[in-house]
Design a protein around this motif. Structure first.
Motif, PDB file in Angstrom:
ATOM      1  N   HIS A 132       0.845  -1.201   0.000  1.00 17.65           N
ATOM      2  CA  HIS A 132       0.000   0.000   0.000  1.00 17.65           C
ATOM      3  C   HIS A 132       0.884   1.257   0.000  1.00 17.65           C
ATOM      4  O   HIS A 132       2.057   1.208   0.373  1.00 17.65           O
ATOM      5  N   SER A 134       0.654   3.641   1.933  1.00 14.14           N
ATOM      6  CA  SER A 134       0.926   4.101   3.303  1.00 14.14           C
ATOM      7  C   SER A 134       2.380   3.828   3.705  1.00 14.14           C
ATOM      8  O   SER A 134       2.884   4.455   4.637  1.00 14.14           O
ATOM      9  N   ARG A 157      -0.166  -7.073  -4.359  1.00 11.70           N
ATOM     10  CA  ARG A 157      -0.682  -8.040  -3.390  1.00 11.70           C
ATOM     11  C   ARG A 157      -0.962  -9.352  -4.085  1.00 11.70           C
ATOM     12  O   ARG A 157      -1.501  -9.361  -5.192  1.00 11.70           O
ATOM     13  N   GLN A 171      -2.650   2.916  -5.993  1.00  8.46           N
ATOM     14  CA  GLN A 171      -3.318   3.640  -4.907  1.00  8.46           C
ATOM     15  C   GLN A 171      -2.847   5.079  -4.895  1.00  8.46           C
ATOM     16  O   GLN A 171      -1.748   5.405  -5.337  1.00  8.46           O
ATOM     17  N   GLU A 173      -2.515   7.995  -1.967  1.00 14.36           N
ATOM     18  CA  GLU A 173      -2.574   8.282  -0.532  1.00 14.36           C
ATOM     19  C   GLU A 173      -2.710   9.789  -0.385  1.00 14.36           C
ATOM     20  O   GLU A 173      -2.051  10.545  -1.102  1.00 14.36           O
ATOM     21  N   TRP A 278      -2.799   2.087  12.033  1.00 16.88           N
ATOM     22  CA  TRP A 278      -2.102   3.357  12.252  1.00 16.88           C
ATOM     23  C   TRP A 278      -3.019   4.590  12.254  1.00 16.88           C
ATOM     24  O   TRP A 278      -2.539   5.720  12.184  1.00 16.88           O
ATOM     25  N   GLY A 298     -10.080   3.859   2.416  1.00 12.37           N
ATOM     26  CA  GLY A 298      -9.904   3.780   3.865  1.00 12.37           C
ATOM     27  C   GLY A 298      -9.225   5.043   4.370  1.00 12.37           C
ATOM     28  O   GLY A 298      -8.453   5.663   3.642  1.00 12.37           O
ATOM     29  N   ALA A 320      -5.116  10.816   7.225  1.00 12.34           N
ATOM     30  CA  ALA A 320      -4.598  10.190   5.997  1.00 12.34           C
ATOM     31  C   ALA A 320      -5.698   9.329   5.389  1.00 12.34           C
ATOM     32  O   ALA A 320      -6.603   8.872   6.093  1.00 12.34           O
ATOM     33  N   PHE A 321      -5.632   9.148   4.065  1.00 11.44           N
ATOM     34  CA  PHE A 321      -6.545   8.194   3.412  1.00 11.44           C
ATOM     35  C   PHE A 321      -5.806   7.498   2.287  1.00 11.44           C
ATOM     36  O   PHE A 321      -4.737   7.949   1.846  1.00 11.44           O
ATOM     37  N   GLY A 322      -6.353   6.374   1.826  1.00 13.40           N
ATOM     38  CA  GLY A 322      -5.779   5.670   0.677  1.00 13.40           C
ATOM     39  C   GLY A 322      -6.907   5.217  -0.234  1.00 13.40           C
ATOM     40  O   GLY A 322      -7.841   4.561   0.219  1.00 13.40           O
TER      41      GLY A 322
END
Ligand code: PHE
Length: 457
Positions: A132, A134, A157, A171, A173, A278, A298, A320-322
């Protein structure tokens, strides 16, 4: 440990079976070179290594950097909406990161499933392909000179195979930081919320006024009011992003001549609570689109420890978001199968141009070929569904359209487990012959027999 042996590509499975030693441990290491080269670094392989060559090849593509590719066009679109709002954009991070960056710094517990070899591609025990964006939060918190930032990157993944899942995806972020020492901090937060461009999106949010509770707690170092205001800033920012993207999707579908009723409904989203190691509290947004709730993104208020780990002072707080880009790009551009993003066929690539949301015109739909594979697992087998996916992809590449576990049962007497997977082989670009599929399929079978103690039924 399995010994290396040279086997002709296609041998009869029965004769192979009779020669096989019995082993139950996985034997990844024998298949990898001593060192893997990636982006100018060399990684010594070990018993954790499980990243196959075809995945390493994907790391070179950098689709999000291509201004004429749907993923790059979507990234541009989002960036342009946020360009004057105080964010720095990072688009160049390399995919190999450490387990510290991807997990430890973010507070992932040691037994979190994301750390397992069945879910993640490891270069070796200490390095992996980021799962990710993050993983880069910490360096951006440290580096960033503006209140917020965006990171866009390819992430990896081990996953199932179907039309919306691919082992590599993208993604974005987002994050935003404040200092609690800002004069009249809470008033400033209210002003910052007011400065987010308004949308007419319909929002369902049962916890907007009181976003924290013991199950999704406020962090001790901020007040209830601060947690509430930061959550609202986070949510309104994401709503603005989602609004822009989905309104663009709606316009482009209409321009392409679609008259489907969902195109005239107002855009509706709902917030649900979520949990990430986190962030606290944490949330997820779902978007009502074509009659279903689409999980989108998220997010949460970043744990203070993560900010401290990044070297920030203890007055800092923020969110924070992703957000996953591939599923959204599929909607935006009308792309029916995620594999198309990776196609090198010009009939795909020439359809897209910087700054334009064109609806994909299928150049052809070639028929698929189904093949089943059924086997008995040994009693102590560690075969994971994702391992089956991996072997299929290793041999079939993008010809694997889907792999589905269609049957599973335990023999009442022997206690042995049987599984049956259905593999659909299909090409985006051409017709496949039965012969070539037979060759690929027997390689998959052979590999499963070789690496796990399965007996084909
Ligand atoms: N990284 C998370 C994911 O991949 C999303 C996320 C980002 C959640 C930032 C919270 C904060 O699902």
């Amino acid at each position: 440990m399995r010994t290396a042996k040279i086997v002709p590509l296609v041998t009869s499975l029965r004769s192979r079976l009779s020669q096989l030693p019995v082993w139950t441990a996985r034997a990844y290491s024998t298949k990898y070179p001593q060192e893997i080269q990636l982006d100018g670094q060399s990684y010594k392989t070990d018993e954790w290594t499980n990243v196959p060559p075809y995945i390493l090849e994907l790391t070179k593509r950098q689709l999000h950097q291509n201004p004429n590719h749907p993923i790059g066009i979507l990234r541009d679109l989002i960036q342009s909406n946020f360009k004057d709002l105080g964010y720095t954009f990072y688009n160049n991070f390399k995919p190999a990161v450490t387990t510290v960056e991807n997990f430890d710094i973010l507070g992932f517990p040691q037994d979190h499933p994301g750390r397992s070899k069945s879910d993640t591609y490891y270069l070796n025990k200490t390095h992996l392909l980021r799962t990710h964006t993050s993983a880069h939060e910490h360096e951006c918190f440290l580096d960033c000179k503006t209140p917020g930032y965006f990171i866009t990157a390819d992430v990896y993944r081990r996953d199932e195979i179907d039309r919306t899942h691919y082992p590599a995806f993208h993604q974005m972020e987002g994050a935003r930081i404040w200092s609690k020492d800002t004069p009249n901090f809470e008033e400033q937060l209210v002003k910052d919320i007011e400065s987010i461009p308004k949308t007419n999106i319909i929002v369902e949010d049962p916890v907007r006024d009181a976003p924290t509770h013991p199950g999704n707690p406020k962090q001790d170092y901020m007040t209830e009011k601060q947690a509430q205001l930061i959550s609202i800033h986070l949510k309104k920012t994401i709503e603005f992003l989602v609004h822009n993207v989905f309104e663009t999707a709606r316009e482009s579908a209409k321009l392409a001549g679609s008259t489907e009723p969902y195109l005239n409904e107002p855009l509706k989203v709902r917030w649900v609570e979520a949990y990430f190691p986190w962030t606290s509290p944490s949330f997820e947004i779902e978007v009502w689109w074509k009659g279903e709730w689409l999980e989108c993104c998220g997010s949460g208020i970043v744990n203070q420890q993560v900010l401290l780990n990044a070297g920030l002072t203890d007055d800092k707080l923020g969110w924070a978001f992703g957000i996953g880009l591939d599923r959204i790009a599929m909607l935006l551009f009308g792309i029916p199968d995620i594999r198309l993003f990776w196609s090198l066929d010009e009939r795909f690539s020439l359809q897209f141009q910087q700054g334009k949301i064109a609806t994909f015109v299928p150049y052809s739909k070639y028929p698929g070929i189904d093949r089943d594979i059924s086997f008995w697992l040994p009693g102590d087998s560690v075969l994971h569904e994702n391992d089956v996916m991996e072997y299929v992809r290793s041999h079939a590449g993008d010809l694997a359209e889907s792999v589905v576990l269609i049957d599973e049962f335990v023999h009442p007497k022997t206690g042995k487990k049987s599984q049956c997977y259905r593999i659909n082989y299909q090409s985006m670009d051409r017709s496949l012959t039965r012969d070539e599929i037979n060759v690929i399929h027997s390689k998959v079978e052979n590999d499963l027999v070789d690496n796990f103690d399965v007996s084909i039924r």
